[in-house]
Design a protein around this motif. Structure first.
Motif, PDB file in Angstrom:
ATOM      1  N   ALA A 198       0.833  -1.204   0.000  1.00 31.47           N
ATOM      2  CA  ALA A 198       0.000   0.000   0.000  1.00 31.47           C
ATOM      3  C   ALA A 198       0.873   1.261   0.000  1.00 31.47           C
ATOM      4  N   ALA A 199       1.961   1.233   0.765  1.00 25.01           N
ATOM      5  CA  ALA A 199       2.851   2.388   0.813  1.00 25.01           C
ATOM      6  C   ALA A 199       3.476   2.659  -0.554  1.00 25.01           C
ATOM      7  N   VAL A 200       3.871   1.597  -1.244  1.00 26.56           N
ATOM      8  CA  VAL A 200       4.451   1.744  -2.587  1.00 26.56           C
ATOM      9  C   VAL A 200       3.440   2.377  -3.535  1.00 26.56           C
ATOM     10  N   THR A 201       2.169   1.975  -3.397  1.00 22.45           N
ATOM     11  CA  THR A 201       1.117   2.501  -4.273  1.00 22.45           C
ATOM     12  C   THR A 201       0.871   3.986  -4.046  1.00 22.45           C
ATOM     13  N   VAL A 202       0.788   4.412  -2.778  1.00 19.59           N
ATOM     14  CA  VAL A 202       0.456   5.815  -2.507  1.00 19.59           C
ATOM     15  C   VAL A 202       1.616   6.754  -2.808  1.00 19.59           C
ATOM     16  N   VAL A 203       2.846   6.251  -2.777  1.00 19.49           N
ATOM     17  CA  VAL A 203       3.987   7.106  -3.127  1.00 19.49           C
ATOM     18  C   VAL A 203       3.865   7.604  -4.554  1.00 19.49           C
ATOM     19  N   ALA A 204       3.305   6.764  -5.411  1.00 17.09           N
ATOM     20  CA  ALA A 204       3.151   7.139  -6.817  1.00 17.09           C
ATOM     21  C   ALA A 204       1.839   7.863  -7.092  1.00 17.09           C
ATOM     22  N   ALA A 205       0.994   8.042  -6.070  1.00 15.21           N
ATOM     23  CA  ALA A 205      -0.311   8.690  -6.267  1.00 15.21           C
ATOM     24  C   ALA A 205      -0.579   9.641  -5.100  1.00 15.21           C
ATOM     25  N   PRO A 206      -0.169  10.904  -5.222  1.00 16.43           N
ATOM     26  CA  PRO A 206      -0.330  11.872  -4.124  1.00 16.43           C
ATOM     27  C   PRO A 206      -1.776  12.047  -3.662  1.00 16.43           C
ATOM     28  N   ASP A 207      -2.755  11.902  -4.575  1.00 15.76           N
ATOM     29  CA  ASP A 207      -4.151  12.059  -4.169  1.00 15.76           C
ATOM     30  C   ASP A 207      -4.557  10.967  -3.183  1.00 15.76           C
ATOM     31  N   LEU A 208      -4.038   9.746  -3.388  1.00 19.04           N
ATOM     32  CA  LEU A 208      -4.315   8.658  -2.448  1.00 19.04           C
ATOM     33  C   LEU A 208      -3.638   8.920  -1.101  1.00 19.04           C
ATOM     34  N   LEU A 209      -2.435   9.480  -1.148  1.00 15.71           N
ATOM     35  CA  LEU A 209      -1.720   9.793   0.090  1.00 15.71           C
ATOM     36  C   LEU A 209      -2.486  10.824   0.907  1.00 15.71           C
ATOM     37  N   LEU A 210      -3.066  11.814   0.236  1.00 15.66           N
ATOM     38  CA  LEU A 210      -3.847  12.835   0.938  1.00 15.66           C
ATOM     39  C   LEU A 210      -5.041  12.200   1.639  1.00 15.66           C
ATOM     40  N   LEU A 211      -5.744  11.303   0.952  1.00 14.96           N
ATOM     41  CA  LEU A 211      -6.876  10.608   1.572  1.00 14.96           C
ATOM     42  C   LEU A 211      -6.423   9.764   2.755  1.00 14.96           C
ATOM     43  N   ALA A 212      -5.240   9.138   2.630  1.00 15.14           N
ATOM     44  CA  ALA A 212      -4.715   8.321   3.727  1.00 15.14           C
ATOM     45  C   ALA A 212      -4.397   9.188   4.943  1.00 15.14           C
ATOM     46  N   VAL A 213      -3.845  10.385   4.702  1.00 14.75           N
ATOM     47  CA  VAL A 213      -3.538  11.302   5.811  1.00 14.75           C
ATOM     48  C   VAL A 213      -4.828  11.760   6.493  1.00 14.75           C
ATOM     49  N   ILE A 214      -5.842  12.104   5.690  1.00 15.33           N
ATOM     50  CA  ILE A 214      -7.130  12.519   6.259  1.00 15.33           C
ATOM     51  C   ILE A 214      -7.727  11.383   7.095  1.00 15.33           C
ATOM     52  N   THR A 215      -7.630  10.160   6.580  1.00 13.97           N
ATOM     53  CA  THR A 215      -8.128   8.997   7.306  1.00 13.97           C
ATOM     54  C   THR A 215      -7.393   8.831   8.635  1.00 13.97           C
ATOM     55  N   ALA A 216      -6.082   8.987   8.618  1.00  9.91           N
ATOM     56  CA  ALA A 216      -5.289   8.826   9.845  1.00  9.91           C
ATOM     57  C   ALA A 216      -5.667   9.868  10.893  1.00  9.91           C
ATOM     58  N   VAL A 217      -5.850  11.113  10.467  1.00  8.95           N
ATOM     59  CA  VAL A 217      -6.183  12.178  11.418  1.00  8.95           C
ATOM     60  C   VAL A 217      -7.579  11.966  12.001  1.00  8.95           C
ATOM     61  N   LEU A 218      -8.563  11.680  11.124  1.00 10.69           N
ATOM     62  CA  LEU A 218      -9.946  11.532  11.585  1.00 10.69           C
ATOM     63  C   LEU A 218     -10.183  10.227  12.339  1.00 10.69           C
ATOM     64  N   SER A 219      -9.475   9.160  11.950  1.00 18.18           N
ATOM     65  CA  SER A 219      -9.758   7.842  12.516  1.00 18.18           C
ATOM     66  C   SER A 219      -8.800   7.422  13.615  1.00 18.18           C
ATOM     67  N   SER A 220      -7.667   8.089  13.748  1.00 17.65           N
ATOM     68  CA  SER A 220      -6.692   7.678  14.761  1.00 17.65           C
ATOM     69  C   SER A 220      -6.261   8.820  15.664  1.00 17.65           C
ATOM     70  N   VAL A 221      -5.662   9.863  15.091  1.00 20.41           N
ATOM     71  CA  VAL A 221      -5.063  10.924  15.902  1.00 20.41           C
ATOM     72  C   VAL A 221      -6.118  11.589  16.796  1.00 20.41           C
ATOM     73  N   ILE A 222      -7.210  12.067  16.201  1.00 23.97           N
ATOM     74  CA  ILE A 222      -8.232  12.775  16.979  1.00 23.97           C
ATOM     75  C   ILE A 222      -8.964  11.838  17.949  1.00 23.97           C
ATOM     76  N   PRO A 223      -9.566  10.734  17.464  1.00 25.58           N
ATOM     77  CA  PRO A 223     -10.358   9.923  18.403  1.00 25.58           C
ATOM     78  C   PRO A 223      -9.556   9.272  19.513  1.00 25.58           C
ATOM     79  N   TYR A 224      -8.367   8.734  19.205  1.00 26.13           N
ATOM     80  CA  TYR A 224      -7.606   8.062  20.257  1.00 26.13           C
ATOM     81  C   TYR A 224      -7.090   9.053  21.296  1.00 26.13           C
TER      82      TYR A 224
END
Length: 302
Positions: A198-224
């Motif tokens: 998955a990491a290899v895939t998002v390195v080549a697709a910045p739009d996917l990386l942005l969605l992954a960052v949003i997911t991490a903030v909303l689903s992990s950083v804030i709630p935990y």
């Protein structure tokens, strides 16, 4: 004027509500990545990004920890990895609202086991009725529940119990957010084998990386972060019932972002879980007024 001690329960309730709002919207964003990265790949990226963000922000010093603190942090990380991976594997197959409702059986069981007041037991029953309605809607509605998805969400529910227990323990044994930071690092290492592609895939697709960052903030950083702080202010039984708000917000997120139907049964279930959360919150305030200084979360066995 309200004293700092008397405001602790209300702050805890607000933190749980914030977590319940953030998590399902993060899951709805994550679901858009499943076709490309798969649920376990998304889980790995989400946890790894969240671990990196918190590590930079917190700068933990685990070398000073004792064995008890290390054990709590590692078990916390195990619960994070398993709970999140199984949950994402489930919502790849079943709608978000019913998935969160069924997963909520975990904290609901914990709340029922830990409750010491009849009023708490009643509100647990009300929340359970809401969960049952969402389950019925998932079986007879336009989107029947996939049995593999159902199995994954039940496993996630079991690890959610472990998450609540270990989160409370980490919050008690380790000051600040260092325990959360190290727990996320442990989870990221455990998920590394499924995360490399998955990491290899998002390195080549910045739009996917942005969605992954949003997911991490909303689903992990804030709630935990919010939940760890809430468990320092609320008993685990109250925390468990307040989490019944999450299926309501999950149904809303599924409707707004993923276009999933919001049926009459789902709306009725939402009303029941909100009633349970409001009733529990009022009970916390009465308990604080009647019993004096608010107590810490129920001690966990060593």
């Amino acid at each position: 004027m309200q004293s700092p001690a008397s405001s602790r329960p209300l702050v805890g309730v607000a933190l749980v509500v914030g977590s319940c709002l953030s998590l399902p919207f993060g899951a709805a964003v994550a679901a858009q990545l499943f076709p490309v990265l798969g649920p376990w790949g998304v889980t790995s990226l989400r946890v790894a990004i969240a671990a990196l963000v918190l590590y930079v922000a917190v700068r933990p010093r685990p070398r000073r920890w004792n064995r008890q603190q290390w054990t709590a942090a590692v078990l916390f990380g195990v619960s994070l990895a398993a709970m999140n991976g199984c949950f994402y594997a489930a919502i790849e197959r079943i709608p978000l609202g019913p998935a969160v409702a069924i997963e909520f059986l975990g904290p609901l069981v914990l709340a029922a086991v830990l409750t010491r007041r009849m009023a708490d037991a009643v509100w647990v029953g009300v929340a359970l009725a809401g969960m049952a309605l969402l389950g019925i809607d998932g079986m007879i509605g336009s989107e029947p529940l996939d049995p593999v998805g159902l199995a994954f969400i039940l496993v996630a529910a079991a690890f959610w119990i472990m998450y609540i227990r270990m989160s409370a323990r980490v919050g008690r044994l380790i000051p600040g957010h260092s325990g959360l930071s190290v727990g996320l690092l442990v989870a990221a290492v455990l998920l590394l084998p499924v995360g490399v592609p998955a990491a290899v895939t998002v390195v080549a697709a910045p739009d996917l990386l942005l969605l992954a960052v949003i997911t991490a903030v909303l689903s992990s950083v804030i709630p935990y972060t919010f939940e760890l702080a809430a468990l320092r202010r609320l008993p685990q039984r109250v925390f468990g019932v307040l989490l019944s708000l999450e299926p309501a917000f999950a149904t809303l997120a599924g409707w707004l972002i993923l276009g999933q139907d919001a049926t009459i049964l789902r709306m009725l279930a939402v009303a029941l879980v909100i009633a349970a959360s409001v009733g529990t919150t009022l009970g916390v305030r009465r308990e604080k007024r009647d019993e004096g200084p608010f107590t810490a979360p129920i001690p966990l066995p060593e």
